[in-house]
Design an enzyme around this catalytic site. Structure first.
Site, mmCIF file in Angstrom:
data_model
loop_
_atom_site.group_PDB
_atom_site.id
_atom_site.type_symbol
_atom_site.label_atom_id
_atom_site.label_comp_id
_atom_site.label_asym_id
_atom_site.label_seq_id
_atom_site.Cartn_x
_atom_site.Cartn_y
_atom_site.Cartn_z
ATOM 1 N N ASP A 40 42.486 41.397 -41.804
ATOM 2 C CA ASP A 40 41.292 41.523 -41.386
ATOM 3 C C ASP A 40 40.871 42.865 -40.670
ATOM 4 O O ASP A 40 40.225 43.069 -39.736
ATOM 5 C CB ASP A 40 40.643 40.464 -40.758
ATOM 6 C CG ASP A 40 39.156 40.176 -40.890
ATOM 7 O OD1 ASP A 40 38.620 39.595 -40.103
ATOM 8 O OD2 ASP A 40 38.386 40.804 -41.595
ATOM 9 N N MET A 100 33.769 33.126 -37.238
ATOM 10 C CA MET A 100 34.393 32.037 -37.053
ATOM 11 C C MET A 100 34.845 31.692 -35.513
ATOM 12 O O MET A 100 35.678 30.659 -35.365
ATOM 13 C CB MET A 100 36.179 32.179 -37.786
ATOM 14 C CG MET A 100 35.884 32.176 -39.176
ATOM 15 S SD MET A 100 34.981 30.733 -40.076
ATOM 16 C CE MET A 100 36.067 29.447 -39.387
ATOM 17 N N SER A 101 34.516 32.314 -34.858
ATOM 18 C CA SER A 101 34.890 32.192 -33.370
ATOM 19 C C SER A 101 33.950 32.909 -32.318
ATOM 20 O O SER A 101 33.120 33.669 -32.758
ATOM 21 C CB SER A 101 36.320 33.068 -33.148
ATOM 22 O OG SER A 101 36.439 34.314 -33.568
#
Lengths: 238, 1045
Positions: free
Chosen positions: B174, B63-64
């Site tokens: 996470d 995601m990044s």
């Protein structure tokens, strides 16, 4: 060292079709680097060391002069394949000429040449234990490339004052770290175990980078680096 | 030209190198592979963040992307995490991002990657974080296998970070190896806290934007509830993920399906299995409920890392400790155990102090001990103590000795014990040349059943050795307690040696060594304990049955004190490993190992000191006066309870002043002083009531007690001898002084100085015994204190033995002018050694007597009476046996000189002449005139008196004044010599002075004149007290004249 910011040498050469000075310079660098595989090929092809070298010189001279060696399209593919095909043609030409020279004089001999240096193509004895010239070429290519990458890595580290690190940690470039206890290395370098792990990882990463950078120099499309790497790996295993 | 260097591959296999180079990438971008459509290019980033200098891309996840950038303003390198544009465009995302970003920015913890800034710029949502120069855990795991110790070092730091974040209300969600970073110094930092929450809130669309592989990649680390009911996730999901990471660190694999226990796959012991399984419980209620709890469990193992395995090995296998110092080539201390693996034989300890299964040394302790001093199962040596002992002196079950054997079965020239065999044997069954015992078989035997040619009746006829052995037999039976103190080094020293080996070398291990040396304080502690117990046992055995009943409570109190001591001292010495049931259990004691030790050390210290006070109170109970019999037990029990309570309060106060994990608070002087004051008050109250106290005597009626003097009195029953000054409670409620006449079962018979009557006071009125006086106020005022060199304090006669007559103990005769010789003789004429009195006799004798007549002989007579004082021996008459006077006799009489240091030795002499050398009788009759006992006060003579005064019957004051050599004298005359008069000077400064000596003379008319002198001047004397006592006489009918030397 991220190749995406620089064009590879081969790209330079292939794009300019070898005509401008920059391209010429690039090509000569490449040739200098990969001289050994050509020699290996020529040796395997049935010549002794000195003769192979002589021929290699010859070959590269022609190449650098810009003689477009027939058939090879530098635009596509990799420098290695290009060089290999070029050397093959060259060697074949060379043999024909040599044989022609030999045969020149009207006399027809169908004799086994006692001169061991020049084994005719037709009389090439296929020896299973000896590898084929192609394979020798590939193999030597891989070795050369690897050696270059390693020396680049070493130079890089020595320049930044981490020579001792390189010397101590280089065994870990290959093994998975199980062979020698890392604590010994840690003690030698005066670092903690965790720091040594980090340092090893970095070393490997840099090595990989170096290898891939070397490969990248010889391919035009960066997407092919992986393929090339696999091929070289296969070449070394044979 | 490419020349090959000597070995371009540095000894490595090229094929392997190539393979290594070809390894797949590991989560971070390290090659130019894997571009994603979402991933912005450097140029894009540079445009979006004009204030930052973009250096390079560090890595990217689903995601990044994370870039390494430099903030020129601050001149520092940070990490820039950028979320995809598409995400930022989602409605409501920006606000959520801001909200979460603020929470994350507050997470300031050394093990959490700090968030410096966050926001939106150029269409990207970004976070600026601490740049961690290192690798993530995944990379580290690839770089080499984690040893369990290394894993155990990392996990507590992760727990700290998680615990901190959880208490701030932030979940990670996470946790995976890629999110755990190790910097170049090995420090652990967790990254991406809460990012998953930012991104996955409202789940759904946002997640679909990722690469298909991203979410699946973290699935193995997600707790079941995270997948199934993501909205109800709490902090325990992080615990699950942590468990997965831990498992992977130890085994290299993910715990999927039916996975094996970590102890099966790596070199950890089974305790870790439990922790991991628990963390991986599907039901989150069954997991560890906090990261802190996880950490405590891990630390419980981590605090005994490799050393646990080592010490387990050492405990059951073999080890060897040699001290560095040597004496005469041997190590000072050598401790061994087990079998030497190199030789396959049992280890042998050789040293000055040797401890081991086989020990040789000067001091050897062990299974088989040999040395000058050997203690063990089989002991051989100079002094051998053991089950089986051979030596010069042996003591044990079976004792064989070359000199003295003591034991159940003892064999030796001197043997004592259950069954004794030897030249001189004593015991239950004794066999030898001389034997004493229950069954004695000997040449000379004595005992209950004797089989001997010569049956001996009294011990005195046996050789001295046997007499000695019987005298000290009680010592040998008590001495069996010696085993207990000797057992202590046998167990402690090997433990200490093992600790030294475990600790190894190193700077902060020096502190650990010192800490382990604390264990040697147990030696004096055990000595104290044994002493107390032995003393109590002694009191029990030496008292009669009647007394024994009242020893019960003091014994219990003493026992409680000993118990508290035994329980608290190990805590103080930090010898007790952290555990759940022995030790302080107040909140915050389990916060950390160190905390537990510190708190328990404080508690142990307080309780140890208090326990000593309780022991002292118990011992004092053995001497309690009957009047305290009811109050004492309650007081002692209260003291014990106060001891425990006070220790707890002191510990709690200390805990408040030194909070866990925070700097100690400023010392509150008031509180600590008031605490000490309370302790002092409690102990002082107990002492005053039951042990001792101070008293002031206002009146001075009692002889020997000055007015307004301060006395220190003991409230313990240490025996009341006659003449002792005691305090008692009078009916009217006051405390009066009196002297003891006699001790009776129900009380004391007393006599006060003022009246001649004796009276009886029961025990419950007896307060205590005066010990000594101090600080009499009058002596302090008026300049310097007198330093009397040869002055004599007034001695009060005591009533010890008024009825007893003096005894004539020794006689000695010598010629005029010659020195006294030894031995002295009994009145029967037999010579005696007179050992005890020898010094006294020598000191008091002078060298000899010399008068004009050389032919005279002098007879020294030594009389003894417990009540003799300097006024006691007056006159002696010597006559022949029939009462006839002896011819040609010098009539002078010499008395003793006061050379002895005891002012009133019970043994005194007079010297008298029985006649000339040529005419000595064989025996004489002696009449002694003496005076003992209490004085009777006659009158007081003021120093300015003029006139005549009668002292008593026929006794008249003659004169008093200053003599020519600056002494005061007083003299009187008397007709009869049946009463002895004495004068005592009462000085103006309150002192009471006895005389220095005097004269007695007979005047021509038959009067006696007596004169006394004092070493002061008349002006210092306030008055003279005249006192008298009766003169008695005793007759010794037949005193043999000893032979001249």
């Amino acid at each position: 060292m991220t190749p995406s910011f620089h064009d590879t040498r081969w790209t330079l050469v292939s794009r300019s079709r070898g005509s401008d000075t920059q391209a010429k310079a690039a090509l000569s660098e490449l040739c200098e680097a990969y001289y050994a595989p050509v020699v290996a090929f020529l040796r395997r092809d049935g010549r002794d060391e000195d003769r192979a070298r002589e021929l290699a010189h010859d070959f590269f001279a022609r190449l650098l002069q810009g003689d477009a060696i027939n058939g090879a399209d530098p635009l596509r593919g990799r420098f290695r394949s290009y060089l290999l095909s070029a050397v093959k043609r060259f060697a074949a030409d060379q043999r024909d000429r040599a044989h022609a020279a030999k045969r020149g004089g009207g006399r027809i001999h169908a004799v086994i040449d006692s001169d061991a240096e020049q084994t005719g193509a037709g009389l090439q004895i296929a020896d299973a234990s000896v590898e084929a010239p192609d394979e020798a070429f590939d193999r030597q290519w891989a070795l050369t490339l690897l050696a270059r990458a390693l020396s680049t890595l070493e130079a890089e580290l020595r320049d930044s004052g981490k020579g001792l690190q390189f010397d101590t940690l280089k065994p870990w470039l290959t093994a998975d770290g199980d062979a020698t206890p890392q604590s010994e290395a840690a003690a030698k370098l005066g670092l903690s175990d965790e720091t040594v792990k980090v340092a090893i990882h970095r070393l490997r990463k840099r090595f990989r980078d170096a290898v891939k950078a070397e490969i990248a120099q010889t391919v035009s499309d960066l997407g092919n680096v992986r393929e090339e790497l696999d091929a070289l790996m296969a070449a070394l295993r044979k | 030209m490419n020349e090959s260097s000597p070995d371009p591959f540095h000894g490595l296999n090229p094929a392997d190198l190539m393979a290594a180079a070809a390894m797949p990438t590991d989560g971070g971008v390290d090659t130019i592979l894997l571009t994603t459509r979402d991933l912005p290019s450097l140029e894009e980033i540079a445009t979006a963040f004009p204030d930052l200098e973009i250096l390079d891309l560090i890595g990217h996840g689903g995601m990044s992307a994370v870039f390494r950038v430099r903030q020129p303003k601050l001149d520092r390198v940070v990490a820039l995490k950028v979320l995809p544009k598409a995400l930022a465009a989602t409605p409501g995302f920006a606000e959520r991002f801001t909200r979460e970003g603020r929470v994350l920015a507050r997470l300031s913890h050394p093990n959490i990657v700090a968030v410096h800034d966050f926001g939106e710029s150029g269409g990207f949502c970004y976070l600026i974080m601490e740049y961690v120069d290192g690798v993530n855990l995944r990379q580290a795991m690839r770089a080499g296998r984690f040893t369990p110790e290394q894993a155990l070092n990392i996990i507590p730091a992760i727990c700290d970070a998680l615990q901190f974040a959880h208490t701030q209300g932030v979940l990670h969600r996470d946790i995976k190896p890629e999110n755990i970073l190790l910097d170049s110094k090995g420090k652990v930092k967790i990254a991406d806290f809460g990012i998953a929450k930012i991104i996955s809130e409202d789940a759904g669309d946002a997640m679909l934007l990722t690469q298909s592989g991203a979410r699946l990649g973290t699935a193995p680390y997600m707790a079941p509830e995270q997948i199934e009911q993501p909205n109800s996730v709490d902090h325990r999901a992080d615990i699950y993920s942590l468990g997965v990471v831990f498992y992977e660190m130890l085994t290299g694999e993910l715990p999927l399906g039916r996975f094996a226990a970590p102890s099966e796959k790596s070199a950890v012991d089974g305790n870790i299995d439990e922790i991991v399984f628990r963390a991986l419980e599907k039901e989150r209620g069954r997991r560890q409920q906090s990261a802190g709890e996880f950490k405590t469990q891990i630390e419980g193992l981590a605090s005994m890392p490799a050393s646990t395995q080592r010490s387990l090995a050492l405990r059951f296998q073999s080890f060897e400790y040699k001290s560095k110092h040597t004496i005469f080539g041997r190590p000072l201390l050598h401790v061994t155990q087990g079998i030497d693996p190199t030789t396959g034989e049992k280890r042998v300890a050789r040293g000055f102090f040797a401890f081991g299964e086989i020990a040789h040394g000067v001091f050897a302790f062990g299974g088989y001990a040999r040395g000058w001093f050997a203690f063990g199962g089989l002991a051989v040596g100079g002094v051998a103590i053991g089950g089986l002992s051979f030596g010069l002196i042996s003591w044990g079950g079976l004792a064989l000795a070359l000199l003295l054997a003591v034991g159940a079965l003892s064999v030796g020239p001197l043997a004592t014990g259950g069954a004794a065999l030897g030249w001189n044997a004593m015991g239950g069954v004794a066999m030898g040349w001389n034997a004493v015992g229950g069954l004695a078989i000997a040449q000379h035997g004595m005992g209950e059943k004797v089989i001997a040619p010569d049956v001996v009746k009294s011990l005195a006829e046996m050789p001295r050795a046997l007499q000695l052995m019987s005298e000290v037999s009680w010592l040998t039976s008590m001495g069996s307690f010696l085993w207990l103190p000797l057992m202590l080094p046998v167990s402690l020293v090997p433990w200490w040696a093992r600790r030294q080996l475990e600790i190894g070398e190193g700077a902060d291990q020096a502190a650990a060594r010192r800490a382990s040396a604390r264990v040697f304080w147990l030696f004096p502690a055990l000595a104290l304990l044994c002493g107390v117990l032995w003393w109590m046992l002694l009191r029990w055995t030496t008292s009669g049955m009647a007394d024994a009943a009242r020893f019960i409570i003091p014994t219990v109190i003493g026992g409680v004190g000993c118990l508290l001591f035994v329980l608290s001292l190990p805590l103080w010495l930090r010898l007790v490993p952290m555990n759940s049931f022995y030790g302080v259990r107040l909140p915050s004691t389990f916060a950390s190992d160190e905390r537990w030790y510190d708190v328990n050390a404080v508690f142990g210290k307080h309780l140890t000191w208090w326990s000593l006070a309780v022991i002292a109170a118990g011992l004092a109970g053995f001497y309690q006066l009957p009047r305290h019999q009811d109050a004492y037990p309650w007081a002692a029990i209260t003291l014990s309870l106060v001891a425990v309570a006070s220790s707890v309060v002191a510990t709690m106060w200390w805990m408040r002043q030194h909070p866990a994990g925070a700097p100690p608070q400023k010392k509150n002087r008031l509180a600590s002083w008031s605490g000490q004051v309370v302790v002092a008050v409690v102990i002082a109250m107990f002492i005053k009531s039951f042990i001792a106290g101070a008293y002031k005597i206002p009146q001075g009626n009692e002889p020997g007690v000055a007015k307004n003097s301060h006395w220190f009195a003991s409230h313990l029953d240490t025996g009341f001898a006659s003449g002792d000054l005691i305090l008692f409670e009078h009916e009217i409620g006051q405390t009066w002084t009196a002297r003891v006449v006699e001790r009776q079962p129900k009380g004391l018979r007393l006599k006060r100085g003022g009246s001649p009557d004796e009276f009886f006071v029961p025990w419950d009125k007896i307060v205590g015994k005066m010990l000594f006086s101090h600080f009499s106020p009058d002596t302090l005022k008026g300049g310097e204190l007198r330093t009397p060199a040869k002055t004599h304090k007034v001695i009060e006669g005591t009533a010890k033995a008024l009825e007893k007559k003096p005894a004539l103990l020794f006689t000695r005769i010598q010629q005029n002018g010659k020195e006294w010789q030894w031995p002295v003789f009994t009145p029967q004429g037999k010579p005696v050694a007179a050992d005890e009195s020898r010094t006294l006799i020598a000191r008091s004798s002078g060298s000899g007597v010399e008068t004009q007549n050389n032919e005279s002989c002098w007879l020294q007579l030594w009389f003894e009476h417990p009540d003799f004082d300097r006024h006691s021996l007056l006159n002696v008459e010597i006559t022949g046996l029939g009462g006839q006077s002896l011819p040609d006799r010098d009539s002078a009489i010499a008395g003793a000189s006061w050379a002895s240091d005891k002012p009133d030795p019970p043994l005194q002499c007079l010297v008298v002449s029985p006649g000339r050398r040529s005419q000595l009788p064989i025996a004489v009759r002696i009449v002694l005139h003496y005076s003992i006992g209490p004085w009777e006060k006659r009158t007081s003579l003021p120093s300015d008196f003029s006139g005549s005064m009668v002292f008593g019957d026929g006794c008249l004051l003659a004169a008093f004044g200053d003599s020519h050599d600056h002494r005061v004298f007083i003299s009187w005359t008397k007709k009869q010599d049946d009463v002895l008069y004495d004068a005592v000077a009462m000085l103006r400064d309150g002192q009471v002075l006895g005389s220095n000596g005097g004269l007695r003379a007979r005047s021509g008319k038959g009067n006696l004149v007596e004169r006394l002198e004092f070493p002061v001047l008349l002006r210092e004397v306030a008055s003279f007290d005249i006192r008298s006592r009766k003169i008695q006489s005793v007759v010794f009918d037949h005193v043999a004249i000893p032979p001249l030397p």
